[in-house]
Scaffold this active site. Sequence first.
Site, PDB file in Angstrom:
ATOM      1  N   ASP A 101      -8.253  -7.983   7.387  1.00 17.30           N
ATOM      2  CA  ASP A 101      -9.501  -7.720   7.953  1.00 17.30           C
ATOM      3  C   ASP A 101     -10.550  -8.582   7.389  1.00 17.30           C
ATOM      4  OD1 ASP A 101      -9.461  -6.516   5.394  1.00 17.30           O
ATOM      5  OD2 ASP A 101      -9.282  -4.563   6.088  1.00 17.30           O
ATOM      6  N   HIS A 148      -7.347  -9.711   3.130  1.00 20.51           N
ATOM      7  CA  HIS A 148      -8.377  -8.694   3.045  1.00 20.51           C
ATOM      8  C   HIS A 148      -9.654  -9.640   2.740  1.00 20.51           C
ATOM      9  CE1 HIS A 148      -6.244  -4.930   3.814  1.00 20.51           C
ATOM     10  NE2 HIS A 148      -5.422  -5.280   2.702  1.00 20.51           N
ATOM     11  N   ASN A 184       4.375  -8.437  -1.338  1.00 20.29           N
ATOM     12  CA  ASN A 184       3.130  -8.321  -0.574  1.00 20.29           C
ATOM     13  C   ASN A 184       1.981  -8.478  -1.711  1.00 20.29           C
ATOM     14  OD1 ASN A 184       1.612  -7.845   1.780  1.00 20.29           O
ATOM     15  ND2 ASN A 184       1.314  -5.653   0.921  1.00 20.29           N
ATOM     16  N   GLU A 197      -2.084  -7.682   6.348  1.00 22.81           N
ATOM     17  CA  GLU A 197      -3.156  -6.509   6.398  1.00 22.81           C
ATOM     18  C   GLU A 197      -4.625  -7.297   6.560  1.00 22.81           C
ATOM     19  OE1 GLU A 197      -2.946  -4.219   2.710  1.00 22.81           O
ATOM     20  OE2 GLU A 197      -0.935  -4.302   2.588  1.00 22.81           O
ATOM     21  N   GLU A 235       1.447  -6.216  -4.886  1.00 24.29           N
ATOM     22  CA  GLU A 235       0.670  -6.373  -5.923  1.00 24.29           C
ATOM     23  C   GLU A 235       1.053  -6.185  -7.502  1.00 24.29           C
ATOM     24  OE1 GLU A 235      -2.502  -3.624  -5.025  1.00 24.29           O
ATOM     25  OE2 GLU A 235      -2.655  -4.424  -2.838  1.00 24.29           O
TER      26      GLU A 235
END
Length: 358
Positions: A278, A246, A210, A276, A169
């Site tokens: 979801d 996400h 990432n 990651e 990030e």
Amino acid sequence: MILTTIVRRICFNSRLSMLPRLILLLICIAPSWANAADTQQTLRSLAQARGFHVGTSVDESALQNDRRYAEILAREFTILTPENSLKFSSVHPAPFRYDFDTADKVIAFAQDNEMEIHGHVLVWNEQLPHWLTKGKFSREQLSNILRQHVYHVVGRYRGQIVMWDVVSEAIADDGTLRDTFWLRGIGPDYIQLAFQWAHEADPAAVLIYNDYGGEGLNHKSNKIYKLIKNLLKRGAPIHGVGLQMHISPDLIPNHNAFTKNINRLKNIGLQVHITEMDVRLKKPAGKIQRATQAKIYAEILGSCLSSSSCNSFSLWGFSDKYSWIPEYFPGWGAALIFDESFHPKPAYKALIETLGTK
Ligand code: XIL
């Protein structure tokens, strides 16, 4: 064949009285049950069959306290990401103290179950300890601290952690360099330095940049692409980009844009990992929402599988019982592929089907 006929004859022999017949019947049926369980496909078995990795983050306390959680973890996945235990504040809580106890437990579990470990995360703007953020350090002191940290953590797991999120990030949503503790303290070079140090500490580890929100084609993904391309030009040992993923039904990357983004990263020699995923739903989430969610999971996995540069697909947790979403996105939840009682949701079945067919 002959044996089966004989067994059948005995089992269904009408001259036997009721109880022995019942016992025999159970003995006869048991092997076919066992067989069904043996041959039942899991995410893990399907991924392994095609040389692909399916992973999840691991809630460290659930792993230690919830037997059902650990069983599903070992059964369904091939690669694990410790959710919090390798973050700076967990692993390096005081200037001269490291604490590897919790991370070691996750790593031992992975090794016992022949799974890989994805290390998360060396340089991030969150979950930093107070001694660091409240301290007064010169640029030189701070880069020494970061170098020691990276050397120590990566070095300790050299050869055991196959892939590291080195920097997470670093780009803000508007595409500029994010105003982070590391940027302010060291300057923009912190990104390249972190990759160099991680590479020195474990030359065999796959090193990842990432980020979230850069999955499709937009301001942010353009900037991520440019940043990494530039760093590669300057010789930084970056091997891949992690797309966190996400998302929610109203925020899904367009399939074509997602594929184009993966391909342009591949064309500059990078691997792509979904790190990651979801899919959060507005609560309460009903049948229709769960079906939509299943479709989204399947589409993203399908796009990943159809691109030769997409090397792994990891979720940020697998059961709604342990998910970061309800706390961080109030009013949202049900983001994962097993429900709170560990029943597989339509999303699980959709992933199984995609892995088995696409
Ligand atoms: C989250 C964890 O899931 C939470 O338990 C913790 O309180 C905060 O961090 N992007 C990341 C992860 O890279 O490290 C974050 O994990 C979720 C968003």
